[in-house]
Design a protein around this motif. Sequence first.
Motif, PDB file in Angstrom:
ATOM      1  N   UNK A 141       1.967  -5.804   6.876  1.00 40.29           N
ATOM      2  CA  UNK A 141       2.245  -4.371   6.709  1.00 40.29           C
ATOM      3  C   UNK A 141       3.336  -4.146   5.667  1.00 40.29           C
ATOM      4  N   UNK A 142       4.354  -4.988   5.673  1.00 42.87           N
ATOM      5  CA  UNK A 142       5.436  -4.858   4.686  1.00 42.87           C
ATOM      6  C   UNK A 142       4.881  -4.925   3.273  1.00 42.87           C
ATOM      7  N   UNK A 143       3.979  -5.871   3.018  1.00 42.28           N
ATOM      8  CA  UNK A 143       3.383  -5.995   1.686  1.00 42.28           C
ATOM      9  C   UNK A 143       2.470  -4.804   1.374  1.00 42.28           C
ATOM     10  N   UNK A 144       1.768  -4.319   2.392  1.00 38.77           N
ATOM     11  CA  UNK A 144       0.938  -3.124   2.203  1.00 38.77           C
ATOM     12  C   UNK A 144       1.781  -1.927   1.766  1.00 38.77           C
ATOM     13  N   UNK A 145       2.946  -1.786   2.367  1.00 42.82           N
ATOM     14  CA  UNK A 145       3.760  -0.581   2.187  1.00 42.82           C
ATOM     15  C   UNK A 145       4.743  -0.670   1.023  1.00 42.82           C
ATOM     16  N   UNK A 146       5.039  -1.865   0.539  1.00 37.33           N
ATOM     17  CA  UNK A 146       6.105  -1.987  -0.462  1.00 37.33           C
ATOM     18  C   UNK A 146       5.637  -2.458  -1.840  1.00 37.33           C
ATOM     19  N   UNK A 147       4.476  -3.110  -1.914  1.00 37.70           N
ATOM     20  CA  UNK A 147       3.991  -3.509  -3.235  1.00 37.70           C
ATOM     21  C   UNK A 147       3.499  -2.283  -3.997  1.00 37.70           C
ATOM     22  N   UNK A 148       3.831  -2.162  -5.275  1.00 40.26           N
ATOM     23  CA  UNK A 148       3.498  -0.965  -6.070  1.00 40.26           C
ATOM     24  C   UNK A 148       2.013  -0.603  -6.051  1.00 40.26           C
ATOM     25  N   UNK A 149       1.138  -1.580  -6.212  1.00 43.04           N
ATOM     26  CA  UNK A 149      -0.294  -1.291  -6.311  1.00 43.04           C
ATOM     27  C   UNK A 149      -1.051  -1.528  -5.005  1.00 43.04           C
ATOM     28  N   UNK A 150      -0.339  -1.865  -3.975  1.00 43.58           N
ATOM     29  CA  UNK A 150      -0.994  -2.124  -2.697  1.00 43.58           C
ATOM     30  C   UNK A 150      -1.309  -0.809  -1.991  1.00 43.58           C
ATOM     31  N   UNK A 151      -2.205  -0.864  -1.028  1.00 39.42           N
ATOM     32  CA  UNK A 151      -2.535   0.317  -0.244  1.00 39.42           C
ATOM     33  C   UNK A 151      -2.855  -0.098   1.180  1.00 39.42           C
ATOM     34  N   UNK A 152      -2.766   0.845   2.066  1.00 38.13           N
ATOM     35  CA  UNK A 152      -3.050   0.593   3.471  1.00 38.13           C
ATOM     36  C   UNK A 152      -4.562   0.420   3.656  1.00 38.13           C
ATOM     37  N   UNK A 153      -4.955  -0.724   4.215  1.00 38.41           N
ATOM     38  CA  UNK A 153      -6.372  -1.011   4.420  1.00 38.41           C
ATOM     39  C   UNK A 153      -6.830  -0.385   5.735  1.00 38.41           C
ATOM     40  N   UNK A 154      -7.760   0.560   5.650  1.00 41.74           N
ATOM     41  CA  UNK A 154      -8.289   1.217   6.843  1.00 41.74           C
ATOM     42  C   UNK A 154      -9.817   1.142   6.795  1.00 41.74           C
ATOM     43  N   UNK A 155     -10.380  -0.006   7.156  1.00 42.68           N
ATOM     44  CA  UNK A 155     -11.839  -0.146   7.078  1.00 42.68           C
ATOM     45  C   UNK A 155     -12.542   0.634   8.194  1.00 42.68           C
ATOM     46  N   UNK A 156     -13.626   1.344   7.859  1.00 39.00           N
ATOM     47  CA  UNK A 156     -14.382   2.053   8.898  1.00 39.00           C
ATOM     48  C   UNK A 156     -15.224   1.077   9.717  1.00 39.00           C
ATOM     49  N   UNK A 157     -14.729   0.709  10.883  1.00 39.36           N
ATOM     50  CA  UNK A 157     -15.396  -0.281  11.734  1.00 39.36           C
ATOM     51  C   UNK A 157     -16.153   0.419  12.860  1.00 39.36           C
ATOM     52  N   UNK A 158     -17.397   0.031  13.084  1.00 41.27           N
ATOM     53  CA  UNK A 158     -18.170   0.586  14.182  1.00 41.27           C
ATOM     54  C   UNK A 158     -17.608   0.114  15.527  1.00 41.27           C
ATOM     55  N   UNK A 159     -17.879   0.892  16.544  1.00 41.45           N
ATOM     56  CA  UNK A 159     -17.328   0.602  17.869  1.00 41.45           C
ATOM     57  C   UNK A 159     -17.719  -0.791  18.366  1.00 41.45           C
ATOM     58  N   UNK A 160     -18.977  -1.172  18.140  1.00 36.55           N
ATOM     59  CA  UNK A 160     -19.433  -2.480  18.605  1.00 36.55           C
ATOM     60  C   UNK A 160     -18.663  -3.622  17.960  1.00 36.55           C
ATOM     61  N   UNK A 161     -18.438  -3.541  16.633  1.00 34.17           N
ATOM     62  CA  UNK A 161     -17.695  -4.587  15.939  1.00 34.17           C
ATOM     63  C   UNK A 161     -16.233  -4.571  16.353  1.00 34.17           C
ATOM     64  N   UNK A 162     -15.696  -3.388  16.612  1.00 32.67           N
ATOM     65  CA  UNK A 162     -14.308  -3.296  17.072  1.00 32.67           C
ATOM     66  C   UNK A 162     -14.135  -4.040  18.400  1.00 32.67           C
ATOM     67  N   UNK A 163     -15.076  -3.824  19.322  1.00 29.89           N
ATOM     68  CA  UNK A 163     -15.013  -4.531  20.600  1.00 29.89           C
ATOM     69  C   UNK A 163     -15.257  -6.029  20.420  1.00 29.89           C
ATOM     70  N   UNK A 164     -16.061  -6.367  19.445  1.00 27.46           N
ATOM     71  CA  UNK A 164     -16.279  -7.782  19.151  1.00 27.46           C
ATOM     72  C   UNK A 164     -14.975  -8.452  18.737  1.00 27.46           C
ATOM     73  N   UNK A 165     -14.185  -7.779  17.902  1.00 27.41           N
ATOM     74  CA  UNK A 165     -12.898  -8.318  17.484  1.00 27.41           C
ATOM     75  C   UNK A 165     -11.939  -8.451  18.672  1.00 27.41           C
ATOM     76  N   UNK A 166     -11.963  -7.460  19.549  1.00 28.27           N
ATOM     77  CA  UNK A 166     -11.084  -7.489  20.725  1.00 28.27           C
ATOM     78  C   UNK A 166     -11.445  -8.667  21.628  1.00 28.27           C
ATOM     79  N   UNK A 167     -12.731  -8.795  21.944  1.00 27.04           N
ATOM     80  CA  UNK A 167     -13.177  -9.873  22.831  1.00 27.04           C
ATOM     81  C   UNK A 167     -12.972 -11.242  22.180  1.00 27.04           C
ATOM     82  N   UNK A 168     -13.177 -11.313  20.871  1.00 25.44           N
ATOM     83  CA  UNK A 168     -12.963 -12.562  20.141  1.00 25.44           C
ATOM     84  C   UNK A 168     -11.498 -12.981  20.222  1.00 25.44           C
TER      85      UNK A 168
END
Length: 302
Positions: A141-168
């Motif tokens: 997060x520090x690199x996301x917020x402080x590097x000049x050309x960086x940006x906050x990554x907010x990928x649109x994840x479907x609910x099923x894949x989100x739960x897959x990440x949680x269970x994984x």
Amino acid sequence: MKDRYLRIVSIAGVLSVLIVVLMGALVTNTGSAYGCGNNWPLCNGQVIPTADKQQTWIEFSHRIVSGIASILTVIQAIWIWIQLKKVKEIRFLAIASVFFIFLQAFLGAAAVVWGQSSPVLALHFGVSLLSFASMLLIAFIVFEETLPRAHRIVPPIHRGMRWNFILLSVYSYILIYSGAFVRHTESTLGCTDFPLCNGRLFPEPLVSKAGIQYLHRVLAFIILVWLIITLIVCLKRYKNIPSLSIVLFISLIFIFLQSVSGIIIIKSNMALYSLILHALFVTCFFGLLMILLMLGLRKTNG
């Protein structure tokens, strides 16, 4: 300029906690847990030990590095709390990083002073991984917020894949705990060959050191297949979000390396280098998985 210093501190914090984790593995695998006797924070009743035993200096060094990591963690937590207070995840991670680094220290001290059962000792490694993961997420997060050309990554994840990440993530923690349990119950060589277990497809008896080792193998194989399937799905459904596939691919590499190092542990009769590599690979894997989980939980409108 202060952003640059914050990035340096965040990198130093991650590296210091990683060293703590690896030195903890070194302590365990060299039998150095009682290198300072039953004393804490003193070492054999001394501030700086004078004994020339290898185990004493390994345990003492581990304590010193843990102290440095704790100081860096607290400094970073205060810094990001003030400078990045508008970032949603930052306050939670600041608190978590401090909590886990001190919980880790407490469990280590308790094990030295009072002794601990195998399940609790295995939990100590799990807490160490959570400490590392929280520091890695903060650095991300520090690199996301402080590097000049960086940006906050907010990928649109479907609910099923989100739960897959949680269970994984939950499953991975169970897998890692099982590996630590294998080590602390001295079941590492419960199976003396691979892929069979003592020449059998299934160990006999099942409730034994061989059974504990065999269960860990099965859990490791499941997560390897799980990661491959998840990567294939992400490559097909999230072609416009390469960051997900990249993190997954690197995670898969680390879990593969961890599996290979596990085989080397058996083939080399628990050579120290293989045990340390095993701890390194699983720590890096878990950290990357937590980044994946964080990205998956971010809301598109956030």
